[in-house]
Write a protein that holds these residues in place. Sequence first.
Motif, mmCIF file in Angstrom:
data_model
loop_
_atom_site.group_PDB
_atom_site.id
_atom_site.type_symbol
_atom_site.label_atom_id
_atom_site.label_comp_id
_atom_site.label_asym_id
_atom_site.label_seq_id
_atom_site.Cartn_x
_atom_site.Cartn_y
_atom_site.Cartn_z
ATOM 1 N N LYS A 138 0.896 5.329 0.391
ATOM 2 C CA LYS A 138 0.079 6.475 0.794
ATOM 3 C C LYS A 138 0.779 7.764 0.359
ATOM 4 C CE LYS A 138 -1.162 9.920 3.615
ATOM 5 N NZ LYS A 138 -0.478 11.022 4.301
ATOM 6 N N SER A 166 -4.544 4.639 5.788
ATOM 7 C CA SER A 166 -3.707 3.762 4.951
ATOM 8 C C SER A 166 -3.299 2.498 5.707
ATOM 9 C CB SER A 166 -2.472 4.504 4.421
ATOM 10 O OG SER A 166 -1.591 4.827 5.468
ATOM 11 N N ASN A 209 -5.270 10.407 6.624
ATOM 12 C CA ASN A 209 -5.041 9.287 5.695
ATOM 13 C C ASN A 209 -3.857 8.404 6.086
ATOM 14 O OD1 ASN A 209 -7.232 9.880 4.207
ATOM 15 N ND2 ASN A 209 -6.155 10.463 2.334
ATOM 16 N N VAL A 248 0.876 -1.178 0.000
ATOM 17 C CA VAL A 248 0.000 0.000 0.000
ATOM 18 C C VAL A 248 0.913 1.229 0.000
ATOM 19 C CG1 VAL A 248 -1.699 1.323 1.346
ATOM 20 C CG2 VAL A 248 -1.917 -1.164 1.155
ATOM 21 N N VAL A 250 -3.298 4.912 -1.577
ATOM 22 C CA VAL A 250 -4.158 5.741 -0.720
ATOM 23 C C VAL A 250 -3.716 7.172 -0.974
ATOM 24 C CG1 VAL A 250 -4.810 6.338 1.658
ATOM 25 C CG2 VAL A 250 -4.462 3.927 1.017
#
Length: 369
Positions: free
Chosen positions: A12, A151, A147, A10, A50
């Motif tokens: 971010k 995330s 966020n 992931v 993200v």
Amino acid sequence: MNRANWKRIVIKVGSALIAPNQQGCSSHYLLSIAQFIVKCRAEGIQVVLVSSGSVAAGSHMFPDQENTDIAVKKAMAAAGQTEMISTWDKLFDFPSAQILLTHADLRDRERYVSIRETLFSLLDNQILPIVNENDTVTTDKLKVGDNDNLSAMVAAAADADALIICSDIDGLYDKNPHENDDAKLLSWVENIDESIYAMAGGAVKGGVGTGGMRTKIEAAEKAVSHGIDTFIINGFTELSFNMLLDGKNPGTHFQAYEVPMKENVHWMRHTSNAQGEVIVESNFEASLEDNSEELTSSEIIDVKGEFSVGDTILVRKDDGTKLVKAKSNYSSCLLNFIAKQDNEEFASEFEEKTGPIISNQHLANLEKE
Ligand SMILES: Nc1ncnc2c1ncn2[C@@H]1O[C@H](COP(=O)(O)OP(=O)(O)O)[C@@H](O)[C@H]1O
Ligand SMILES: N[C@@H](CCC(=O)OP(=O)(O)O)C(=O)O
């Protein structure tokens, strides 16, 4: 770092990278992030993005810049989200998908499972999920709020191997480098404790970021306990991404737990919110120590708040010590009724028929982490 093990990551991206001029949307810094995503995918690594920046992206559409009312910010987010997504989308020659979430979605087990399934389905079909908080519908009670934490929750939901937080700074320093010339970069954090949190300051005043380093450390704490290696890196420079591709750490690496928490326990501890509280006698703590974790109505002193069957509750002692978060098999109404019974025989027969008050398969021991 062991990049060879990455199957899913992931990434971010903070607002400053999307809106380096504080407003609007620029692809200037997004290009090297997009190239990194493309290279990871070419190696077979699945990627979830993200992306922050909707408020900053939309702000130029609102001429009254003095009015930073929460309703205006939500409108900026709604307007800027389209621009932000289309800026990302133009950088890829594969499809992307927009996912807008709130904390209310993530803390509801059914919706959480649905989010996981959607993520996996998108990834299996080579579509890039682009996640942001659904700022338009959030209220204080419903939002994650930043966020970084979002995330980490997404990384846990996606069973990611790594979380890469791209910020406007090289990583975590031992103090805020914008206020201290002698601040030193930490390249490796093995244990996240209060001394690490004490290093973190907030976001730049008047800047586009939210939360500063504190929320990034909170995110790292959530992620590493799920077995997810977490990095804070400087997203302004291509070098950061080249180093990651070479298996080198360009910023701060928070080491993942070798033995991660079980998925449902992690969700209970780090994503779900307690809807109510059950205050218990001290002897319940002893059952935690011997792992029996059985809660009976005779141990309940008080029931606070309103909750339904299946909601998460916090079990704590009278002195405030938090013991466990658990899924309640009783509503607050029923629990109040049973806990106030003078007839202990009736209460224990009732519990025997109805089943345990909390499920020990859905329980996070807050003492034992
Ligand atoms: N100990 C620290 N180390 C690094 N940055 C820090 C620290 N304390 C506070 N900060 C601030 O956190 C900022 C990054 O957070 P934030 O502005 O929320 O960025 P983003 O938009 O990437 O989430 C840095 O630019 C810096 O001003
Ligand atoms: N949801 C908000 C982002 C909030 C946020 O956490 O921003 P940042 O600190 O820049 O990652 C937006 O899209 O503007």
